[in-house]
Write an enzyme that holds these catalytic residues in place. Structure first.
Site, PDB file in Angstrom:
ATOM      1  N   ALA A  63       1.186  -6.741  34.010  1.00 34.20           N
ATOM      2  CA  ALA A  63       0.662  -5.437  33.616  1.00 34.20           C
ATOM      3  C   ALA A  63       1.168  -4.399  34.608  1.00 34.20           C
ATOM      4  CB  ALA A  63      -0.860  -5.483  33.644  1.00 34.20           C
ATOM      5  N   GLY A 102       0.412 -10.636  33.282  1.00 36.49           N
ATOM      6  CA  GLY A 102       0.589 -10.306  31.864  1.00 36.49           C
ATOM      7  C   GLY A 102       1.919 -10.791  31.315  1.00 36.49           C
ATOM      8  N   GLU A 105       1.331 -14.165  30.346  1.00 32.27           N
ATOM      9  CA  GLU A 105       0.395 -14.134  29.205  1.00 32.27           C
ATOM     10  C   GLU A 105       1.124 -13.791  27.906  1.00 32.27           C
ATOM     11  OE1 GLU A 105      -2.326 -11.587  31.486  1.00 32.27           O
ATOM     12  OE2 GLU A 105      -3.910 -13.003  31.015  1.00 32.27           O
TER      13      GLU A 105
HETATM   14  N1  3HC Z   1       3.278  -2.988  38.043  1.00 31.37           N
HETATM   15  C1  3HC Z   1       3.819  -1.848  38.550  1.00 31.37           C
HETATM   16  N2  3HC Z   1       4.816  -1.816  39.444  1.00 31.37           N
HETATM   17  C2  3HC Z   1       5.292  -2.998  39.858  1.00 31.37           C
HETATM   18  C3  3HC Z   1       4.788  -4.221  39.390  1.00 31.37           C
HETATM   19  C4  3HC Z   1       3.741  -4.188  38.425  1.00 31.37           C
HETATM   20  N3  3HC Z   1       3.225  -5.315  37.914  1.00 31.37           N
HETATM   21  N4  3HC Z   1       5.454  -5.226  40.002  1.00 31.37           N
HETATM   22  C5  3HC Z   1       6.346  -4.639  40.816  1.00 31.37           C
HETATM   23  N5  3HC Z   1       6.255  -3.295  40.735  1.00 31.37           N
HETATM   24  C6  3HC Z   1       7.077  -2.302  41.430  1.00 31.37           C
HETATM   25  C7  3HC Z   1       6.879  -2.343  42.925  1.00 31.37           C
HETATM   26  O1  3HC Z   1       5.788  -1.532  43.306  1.00 31.37           O
HETATM   27  C8  3HC Z   1       8.207  -1.800  43.430  1.00 31.37           C
HETATM   28  O2  3HC Z   1       8.147  -0.408  43.298  1.00 31.37           O
HETATM   29  P1  3HC Z   1       8.926   0.541  44.357  1.00 31.37           P
HETATM   30  O3  3HC Z   1      10.358   0.142  44.249  1.00 31.37           O
HETATM   31  O4  3HC Z   1       8.621   1.908  43.864  1.00 31.37           O
HETATM   32  O5  3HC Z   1       8.329   0.212  45.694  1.00 31.37           O
HETATM   33  C9  3HC Z   1       9.207  -2.325  42.389  1.00 31.37           C
HETATM   34  O6  3HC Z   1       8.443  -2.662  41.237  1.00 31.37           O
HETATM   35  C10 3HC Z   1       9.956  -3.564  42.842  1.00 31.37           C
HETATM   36  O7  3HC Z   1       9.007  -4.509  43.337  1.00 31.37           O
HETATM   37  P2  3HC Z   1       9.232  -5.273  44.724  1.00 31.37           P
HETATM   38  O8  3HC Z   1       9.754  -4.324  45.736  1.00 31.37           O
HETATM   39  O9  3HC Z   1       7.991  -5.996  44.989  1.00 31.37           O
HETATM   40  O10 3HC Z   1      10.408  -6.251  44.329  1.00 31.37           O
HETATM   41  P3  3HC Z   1      10.570  -7.802  44.645  1.00 31.37           P
HETATM   42  O11 3HC Z   1      11.812  -8.227  43.960  1.00 31.37           O
HETATM   43  O12 3HC Z   1      10.399  -8.037  46.107  1.00 31.37           O
HETATM   44  O13 3HC Z   1       9.309  -8.528  43.937  1.00 31.37           O
HETATM   45  C11 3HC Z   1       7.815  -9.063  42.143  1.00 31.37           C
HETATM   46  C12 3HC Z   1       9.188  -8.467  42.545  1.00 31.37           C
HETATM   47  C13 3HC Z   1       7.808 -10.568  42.477  1.00 31.37           C
HETATM   48  C14 3HC Z   1       7.672  -8.860  40.676  1.00 31.37           C
HETATM   49  C15 3HC Z   1       6.696  -8.374  42.928  1.00 31.37           C
HETATM   50  O14 3HC Z   1       6.848  -6.974  42.801  1.00 31.37           O
HETATM   51  C16 3HC Z   1       5.310  -8.706  42.453  1.00 31.37           C
HETATM   52  O15 3HC Z   1       4.750  -9.704  42.873  1.00 31.37           O
HETATM   53  N6  3HC Z   1       4.738  -7.865  41.570  1.00 31.37           N
HETATM   54  C17 3HC Z   1       3.369  -7.984  41.144  1.00 31.37           C
HETATM   55  C18 3HC Z   1       3.182  -9.119  40.162  1.00 31.37           C
HETATM   56  C19 3HC Z   1       1.750  -9.162  39.707  1.00 31.37           C
HETATM   57  O16 3HC Z   1       0.826  -9.158  40.499  1.00 31.37           O
HETATM   58  N7  3HC Z   1       1.561  -9.212  38.392  1.00 31.37           N
HETATM   59  C20 3HC Z   1       0.251  -9.235  37.828  1.00 31.37           C
HETATM   60  C21 3HC Z   1      -0.146  -7.863  37.473  1.00 31.37           C
HETATM   61  S1  3HC Z   1      -1.837  -7.767  36.941  1.00 31.37           S
HETATM   62  C22 3HC Z   1      -1.810  -8.257  35.355  1.00 31.37           C
HETATM   63  O17 3HC Z   1      -0.790  -8.637  34.839  1.00 31.37           O
HETATM   64  C23 3HC Z   1      -3.125  -8.150  34.637  1.00 31.37           C
HETATM   65  C24 3HC Z   1      -3.104  -8.849  33.323  1.00 31.37           C
HETATM   66  O18 3HC Z   1      -3.576 -10.168  33.490  1.00 31.37           O
HETATM   67  C25 3HC Z   1      -4.008  -8.142  32.360  1.00 31.37           C
END
Ligand code: 3HC
Ligand code: NAI
Length: 698
Positions: A63, A102, A105
């Site tokens: 998400a 997500g 999912e």
């Molecule tokens: N939403 C919004 N922005 C995101 C994002 C997300 N899910 N995941 C990454 N980004 C953004 C980062 O903030 C970063 O932005 P910036 O360049 O402006 O700083 C950019 O994308 C690149 O991310 P990273 O610098 O972290 O790049 P990496 O390659 O090191 O890592 C990643 C990539 C493994 C995808 C890592 O960003 C990560 O772990 N992201 C979060 C994943 C996560 O927690 N997903 C679950 C979200 S909650 C959800 O899905 C709820 C659902 O169940 C309803």
């Protein structure tokens, strides 16, 4: 359909390509686009299957986290997943890079999943203070069983494709372009008339002892509630039919969305990414780095050398004498054999790192060709100045001269060279090959590309780097000194060190301040108190009972006795009755009638001291943004991540309340509790620390 989804037709297969760089987060435009694209595929005559792929470096990272806390926009993710799964067409997901939250999912809403060998999947929502909220807690246990689902969801860990296949999360691994292999796989499914395979129609998982599991996970979370709450959602998958389970998952997800822990954890997520993103370094090229010099092979020097070796640098370490050089070599080998035991490096790598990659010498001339030197000798200005004068004479032009000093004035150190522009502080934390924090301390004359190189080195070493300015203790140790003082005052006034440690570990700190003091060595604080005594303000309250213990030769863990008594072979210590006796004697001598503190009062004073000093650090420009302070405390001082950091904590409490508390404490000790003017300014403008973070980002 939005431009976030490209729709193409390949015979009887519709390909939906998600195009939302950098990581295809499922923002509203992507969700709308996907829902429209599924409608279009179903209306597209002759289409029998849908293949979902992601553009760029990931399938879907989850998400869009930046939408959390804002008004919801339709379609929501659970509805979208249900819509995809309910399609009469066969739906396939071809996954590469990461499929997280997500993202997984959506993949589980598809009927079949194929993935690249190097790809990873996971449901990391608990790390954001949430639980999988688009059917993850209902579909995953149906797919892989309840025990595995609990482990995957409550740890939030990333799972490599091979393990995902073994667990049954994905159906096939195949290397190649995700669209090409996805199309071939979909064709093969259609050729054998493979049926749709909605996970929601699979039977719910078997029951387990839910209350015991909930309690165990809650305890493991050390105060973090999201993993345990996720257990309750998984319980619903077992006890309720799918649609009711989805409703329960939504309720729990929305409950968590409202919590302070969710706010703190999401602040930490963005903070750790923003912290090394400094406006002044935009477009500044770091200097090339291949070889690192380290001066001093004690605790810190050996740790820094280990970190540099593990990151692939050539390292030259300088010690004073042959025996010290041998001891340094042993320390580094000891550190690296830890990495070998944990499987982080192979025996061949270990051999190379301890021989060809590392040179330990007593001759400074060996540093003539290194790109950057980190000095980690005794914390003594005259010794450091001598070392820097030598480095100035020996190191090649353009080499960066860094000091790992904890407290000393880096401007003064820089002035002892003819190249102050090349001098910087690189303040590592002990053990330097383990701790994540690096304070990059920028002195008055440090060149921008030297600062950029400090950050580049931090990144190469896998550290979280924070920019700090020069002052006594920089960001972290300066704030630590203040909150330690607040704790010391409470001890003098009647709270025991043991109550304080317990109150703070219950708050979520990894360790309380007195257990930390024992670990670091009480001699350090003793020396600092003696050093500062001549310039001490007459109103300053400084306990002396602990000096009595030091005078007896007890310095904490390393001598077996400090605030706690430590027995060989046992973890942790037990309260030292001598401390209680010494405190009572000091209270009597000072005429203090001990008062009692509740745990909440202890936490409040401790935190207010931290926030007030943090505000001063901001006023003086030692930290550029509140988030720099938050990340310093999170990565270097065991601050609970789920509070986001002290400045985020203050925002959550409300700055007016924090100021009111400080003013109340000032009635008892006006010298210590002087409110930082920044706090008053922000309150007068109706702003908070987050406002400052946002302003700095624009
Ligand atoms: N939403 C919004 N922005 C995101 C994002 C997300 N899910 N995941 C990454 N980004 C953004 C980062 O903030 C970063 O932005 P910036 O360049 O402006 O700083 C950019 O994308 C690149 O991310 P990273 O610098 O972290 O790049 P990496 O390659 O090191 O890592 C990643 C990539 C493994 C995808 C890592 O960003 C990560 O772990 N992201 C979060 C994943 C996560 O927690 N997903 C679950 C979200 S909650 C959800 O899905 C709820 C659902 O169940 C309803
Ligand atoms: P240490 O006493 O363990 O090691 C210092 C080493 O430097 C000794 O091995 C000594 O032989 C060597 N040395 C002294 N003078 C030298 C010289 N002229 N040339 C070459 N080698 C020399 O000290 P420690 O704990 O490693 O601290 C080093 C520095 O790191 C200090 O400035 C300290 O403030 C800082 N620091 C310490 C932290 C800690 O937790 N110990 C954390 C962060 C910074």
């Amino acid at each position: 359909m939005t431009d976030k989804i490209a729709y193409t037709r390949h015979d009887d297969i519709a390909v939906l390509r998600i195009q939302n760089p950098p990581v295809n987060a499922l923002g509203v435009a992507v969700r709308r686009g996907l829902a429209d694209a599924v409608d279009r595929a179903e209306a597209d005559a002759g289409v029998r299957a849908v293949l979902i792929v992601g553009d760029g470096r990931a399938f879907i990272a989850g998400a869009d986290i930046s939408e959390f806390g804002k008004p919801p926009m339709s379609p929501n993710l659970p509805d979208l997943c249900n819509r995809i799964e309910a399609s009469p067409l066969v739906v396939v997901a071809s996954m590469h890079g990461v499929s997280l939250g997500g993202g997984l999912e959506v993949a589980m809403a598809a009927h079949y999943r194929i993935a690249q060998p190097g790809s990873r999947v996971g449901l990391p929502e608990v790390h954001l203070g949430l639980l999988p909220g688009a059917g993850g807690t209902q579909r995953l246990p149906r797919l892989i069983g309840v025990e595995n689902a609990i482990e995957v969801i409550t740890t939030g860990r990333h799972i490599q494709a091979a393990e995902a296949l073994e667990l049954g999360i994905i159906d096939k691994i195949e290397e190649g372009d995700p669209e090409t292999v996805g199309l071939a796989y979909t064709k093969s499914l259609l050729a054998k008339d493979a049926p749709r395979r909605p996970i929601s129609e699979m039977p719910g998982p078997d029951p387990i002892d839910w209350d015991a599991t909930y309690a165990a996970i809650l305890k493991k979370g050390r105060g973090q509630i999201s993993p345990a709450t996720a257990v309750r959602a998984i319980q619903a998958a077992s006890e309720l039919e799918f649609s009711k389970g989805m409703t329960r998952e939504r309720e729990l997800f929305m409950e968590l969305m409202k919590t302070d822990q969710r706010k703190g954890l999401i602040h930490a997520f963005f903070g750790e990414r923003a912290v090394s993103n400094l406006p002044e370094l935009k477009g500044v090229e770091p200097r090339p780095l291949q070889s690192i010099g380290v001066i001093g092979g004690g605790t810190m020097g050996a740790g820094i050398a280990t970190a540099a070796l593990l990151a692939g640098f050539k390292v030259v370490l300088i010690e004073m004498k042959k025996e010290a050089a041998d001891a340094a070599q042993d320390r580094i080998s000891g550190n690296l054999s830890g990495a070998l035991k944990r499987g982080k490096i192979t025996q061949t790598q270990f051999d190379a790192l301890t021989t060809t990659a590392l040179e330990v010498s007593v001759n400074y001339d060996s540093l003539s060709d290194v790109d950057l030197v980190v000095e980690a000798v005794f914390e003594d200005m005259s010794v450091k100045k001598q070392v820097f004068a030598k480095l100035d004479a020996i190191c090649k032009p353009g080499a960066i001269l860094a000091t790992n000093t904890s407290y000393l004035d880096i401007n003064e150190i820089a002035a002892s060279t003819t190249r102050p522009k090349d001098v910087i502080g690189l303040h590592f934390f002990s053990p330097a090959h383990v701790m994540k924090l690096l304070e990059v301390v920028v002195a008055d004359q440090t060149a921008l590309d030297v600062t950029a190189t400090g950050f580049a080195l931090g990144k190469a070493l896998g550290k979280t780097s924070v920019r700090a300015g020069v002052c006594d203790g920089f960001i972290g140790n300066r704030i630590l000194a203040t909150y330690r003082t607040a704790a010391d005052h409470m001890v003098l006034d009647g709270a025991s060190p043991y109550q304080i440690d317990k109150a703070l570990t219950d708050f979520g700190f990894a360790m309380g301040p007195y257990a930390v003091a024992d670990l670091a060595g009480l001699d350090i604080g003793w020396a600092t108190r003696k050093r500062k005594a001549p310039e001490r303000h007459p109103d300053e309250r400084v306990p002396t009972y602990i000096d009595r213990l030091c005078e007896q030769g007890h310095f904490g863990q390393k001598t077996g006795q400090g605030y706690y008594i430590y027995e060989k072979g046992k973890r942790g210590g037990v309260p030292n009755p001598e401390i209680t006796r010494l405190i009572e004697a000091e209270q009597q001598a000072l005429g203090i009638t001990p008062q009692s503190f509740t745990d909440a009062q202890i936490v409040r004073r401790y935190m207010c001291a931290m926030v007030n000093e943090g505000a001063r650090v901001l006023e003086e420009g030692i930290a550029a943004r509140p988030l720099d302070i938050d990340m310093t405390l999170l990565f270097g001082y065991g601050f609970p991540r789920y509070w986001g950091g002290p400045m985020k904590w203050a925002d959550i409490q409300g700055l007016p309340q924090v100021l009111a508390d400080i003013e109340e404490y000032a009635c008892e000790d006006a010298w210590f509790w002087r409110p930082a003017p920044l706090l008053r300014d922000l309150i007068a403008k109706g702003q908070d620390f987050e406002h400052m973070n946002k302003e700095a980002a624009t």
